[in-house]
Design an enzyme around this catalytic site. Structure first.
Site, PDB file in Angstrom:
ATOM      1  CD  GLU B  60      45.546  44.525  42.184  1.00 23.79           C
ATOM      2  OE1 GLU B  60      44.780  45.505  42.064  1.00 23.79           O
ATOM      3  OE2 GLU B  60      46.677  44.609  42.698  1.00 23.79           O
ATOM      4  CG  HIS B 129      50.441  42.520  52.663  1.00 20.70           C
ATOM      5  ND1 HIS B 129      49.524  43.542  52.753  1.00 20.70           N
ATOM      6  CD2 HIS B 129      51.249  42.851  51.625  1.00 20.70           C
ATOM      7  CE1 HIS B 129      49.778  44.456  51.819  1.00 20.70           C
ATOM      8  NE2 HIS B 129      50.817  44.056  51.128  1.00 20.70           N
TER       9      HIS B 129
END
Ligand SMILES: Cc1ncc(C[n+]2csc(CCOP(=O)(O)OP(=O)(O)O)c2C)c(N)n1
Ligand SMILES: [Mg+2]
Lengths: 330, 343
Positions: B60, B129
């Protein structure tokens, strides 16, 4: 060169086989239960990859530490975690291994050396290195294992961890479970060099790539790595080639999706770890189909008991929401 | 005009932006995948091919840097993340580089990148998450920030974000993907810095964002039947923020509740409360109230998760409390959308 596995006697085979089959049966049960919505958690099954968890953990001592990922059911079972706590966590019950707070993606069993599983890719690799650093610092002779997938090597933190581990010569083993895919993305679409075990070489970390279907092979390679590392040798990368049978997340299969390579599936079916183990055990060690059936029935009974325990367990009390953020200073 | 869901609206906006500008490309984990990031990249690969729509290694921070460099050199990257939690890994490039590049170099260059990320909720998403991160992008100067609520917003703000010459972070909510809305078929953009009054009312102002808007509206409908009229203001664009619409509403009601789908501490709700306290204190008839997630990591167990999150029922209770009224005899229905897994 593959280390010899001929020293595996019948009791070792028995134990390795039971570990693999327990993972297979337990996760198959998860897939069976899933459509009932009793398990409300994303599940990442390790069906097809059982030999790695079993072979690696079998080469470890109870006090050795391991770290894993969201795909953590297999290593939990293989390291000796309590199956009741595993199912209770899937049901998000108070009796689960995280008391219902972590779910399927965050298995933990510190009592047997599983120190944590994280759902951020690659995030436990440096943590395992730190754990190994602590062992060396404290003069303990335990080793630490980081389990991760082929996708994790893309993260910068993989490089950073390997570098520190090599520099400080900490007793860590990097277990790379290469199932060829990160979600739906194939290794060759993510890396120019696909021999992932070589990534640490320039940093001074030896790597090997070997078969991850044959549990005896996994165990033999891991045993040798543990001997090296525990004796003060350099950390290592063990890349085990394997295949995920289920979809990335969820209980179903997805081999009909076009991202999957059929040839890999066919190989995985041909080299089914459990069937291969059965063949070897029958041929060389006198195990019979009756023995396998007995083992399977014993394990199924254990799973029934664990599922029953999970179903009957209480859900966490509301007040637990705010509990457990900080430890009190004593 | 067609009735489509949030994901398809995003895909439509992306495709139309890519048609208009050949330098727009989309990349990130799952950008070219058959699951289509919940529909939000549907048809893009087929239409534009792998040069302009591709997957990457899981990296990322590095990939965000690649986006920054590509933008400096004239391209318009759209970087996608299936969960906002993964943005933590990219914060260095977003906040140390993209956000600073223009100002630090005396305004000579600009970084037109768009970062899209989806907030998860329910079905055991758990601690890693389910996070939303909007406060980070509001705190650090140099990044625009939008949280589209409807499919109409989703398309119009994605196109506007792509056309904007600056870094724009767009945070979406997984549950909003299930909601359909009327969306113009043709290309359009929506303006940054303009808040929307989603429902008018004179009793209490509720400022809510993203998925919390839909909860606030459900609460508002329930309250209306009890004779209580709340006004729901949705900023959508958090940077820049339309302070005026919020202050005007508070002037009318004198009572403010802020509901953010994030922790309240040092969050978006804290900032909005501070703005109203500084600039609209005279309008306030009582202390500002805030609702957000409980100040702990998100737990998996359903009953703890229900406690953890704000929802329509809790908003109703809060409004009664603010008005000093007893709760109605009939139970407040639990109106929250339920999400079914596996992801
Ligand atoms: C930092 C981060 N980025 C993206 C994801 C989303 N994600 C979850 S699993 C996964 C693939 C990981 O693949 P691999 O490391 O090969 O492990 P496998 O799932 O095959 O066991 C991705 C991209 C994540 N969890 N964390
Ligand atoms: Mg993989």
């Amino acid at each position: 060169m593959t280390p010899s596995s001929s020293y595996l006697d019948s009791s070792a085979w028995n134990e390795l086989f039971r570990k693999m089959l327990k993972i297979r049966l337990a996760e198959s049960r998860v897939a069976e239960i899933y459509p009932t919505d009793k398990i409300q958690s994303p599940v990442h099954l390790s069906l097809g990859q059982e030999a790695i968890a079993a072979g690696v953990c079998h080469a470890l001592r109870p006090d050795d530490h391991i770290y894993g990922t969201y795909r953590g059911h297999g290593i939990f079972i293989a390291k000796g975690g309590d199956l009741k706590k595993a199912f209770a966590e899937l049901y998000a019950k108070n009796t689960g291994c995280c008391r219902g707070k972590g779910g399927s993606m965050h298995y933990v069993a510190p009592e047997v050396g599983l120190m944590g599983c994280s759902a951020i890719v690659a995030s436990t690799i440096p943590v395992a290195v730190g754990d190994a650093f602590a062992a060396k610092y404290l003069g303990l002779d335990r080793v630490t294992v980081a389990f991760f997938g082929d996708g994790a090597v893309g993260e910068g933190v993989f490089f950073e961890s390997l570098n520190f581990a090599a520099l400080k010569q900490v007793p860590v083993i990097f277990v790379l479970e290469n199932n060829n895919y990160a979600v739906h993305s194939c290794v060759k679409e993510r890396h120019k060099v696909t021999e992932l075990y070589k990534f640490g070489e320039g940093l001074g970390i030896k790597g090997i790539r070997t078969d991850g279907f044959d549990v005896a092979n996994v165990y033999a390679n891991m045993r040798e790595a543990v001997q090296t590392v525990r004796g003060g040798g350099s950390p290592m990368v063990l890349e085990f080639m394997t295949h995920r049978w289920a979809e990335h997340v969820g209980p179903g299969a997805d081999h009909n999706e076009k991202y999957r390579d059929r040839a890999l599936l066919n190989l995985a079916i041909e080299r089914d770890s459990i069937q291969m183990a059965k063949n070897t055990m029958k041929r060389g060690l006198g195990f019979s189909d009756d023995d396998f059936l007995r083992i399977e029935n014993e394990l199924k009974a254990e799973i029934d008991e664990a599922v029953g325990f999970a179903e009957k367990s209480p859900i966490p009390d509301k007040k637990e929401l705010y509990e457990g953020l900080f430890k009190e200073r004593i | 005009m067609s009735v489509i869901n949030y994901g398809y609206a995003l895909a439509q906006g992306l495709i139309q932006s890519m048609e208009r500008d050949p330098n727009v490309f989309v990349f990130g984990l799952g950008a070219d995948d058959h699951k289509e990031l919940f529909g939000s990249v549907k048809g893009v690969l087929e239409r534009f091919g792998p040069k302009r729509c591709f997957d990457t290694a899981i990296a990322e921070n590095g990939m965000t840097g690649v986006a920054v460099g590509a933008a400096i050199a004239g391209l318009k990257p759209v970087h996608v993340h299936i969960r906002a939690d993964f943005l933590y890994l990219a914060l260095d490039q977003i906040l140390n580089l993209a956000a600073k590049w223009r100002y630090m170099f005396g305004g000579q260059m600009n970084v037109p990148i768009v970062i899209r990320a989806v907030i998860g909720r329910s079905w055991g998403q758990g601690a890693q998450h389910s996070q939303s991160l909007q406060s980070f992008f509001m705190h650090v100067p140099g990044v625009k920030l939008v949280m589209p609520t409807t499919a109409y917003d989703a398309k119009g703000y994605l196109t506007a974000a792509i056309a904007d010459p600056n870094p724009v972070v767009m945070i979406e909510h997984r549950i909003l993907y299930y909601i359909n809305d009327e969306v113009p078929d043709e290309y359009y953009e929506l303006p940054f810095g303009k808040a929307y009054v989603r429902k008018q009312g004179g009793d209490v102002t509720i400022v809510a964002n993203s998925y919390m808007v839909t909860e606030a509206l459900k609460a508002a409908d329930f309250l209306e039947k009890q004779g209580i009229y709340v006004e729901v203001v949705d900023p959508v664009s958090l940077v820049p923020l339309d302070e005026e619409t919020i202050l005007d509403s508070v002037k009318k009601t004198g009572k403010l509740l802020i509901v953010d789908c994030d922790w309240a501490t040092c969050g978006v709700s804290a900032e909005i409360a501070a703005i109203v306290a500084e600039k609209g204190f005279g309008s306030l008839k009582q202390p500002i109230q805030r609702m957000g997630s409980a100040h702990v990591p998100c737990p998996v167990s359903k009953n703890l998760e229900d406690e953890f999150y704000p929802n329509a029922r809790k908003i109703v209770w809060k409004v009664y409390e603010m008005l000093g009224k007893d709760l109605p005899k009939e139970d407040v229905p639990l109106l929250t959308h339920q999400f079914k897994g596996p992801f």
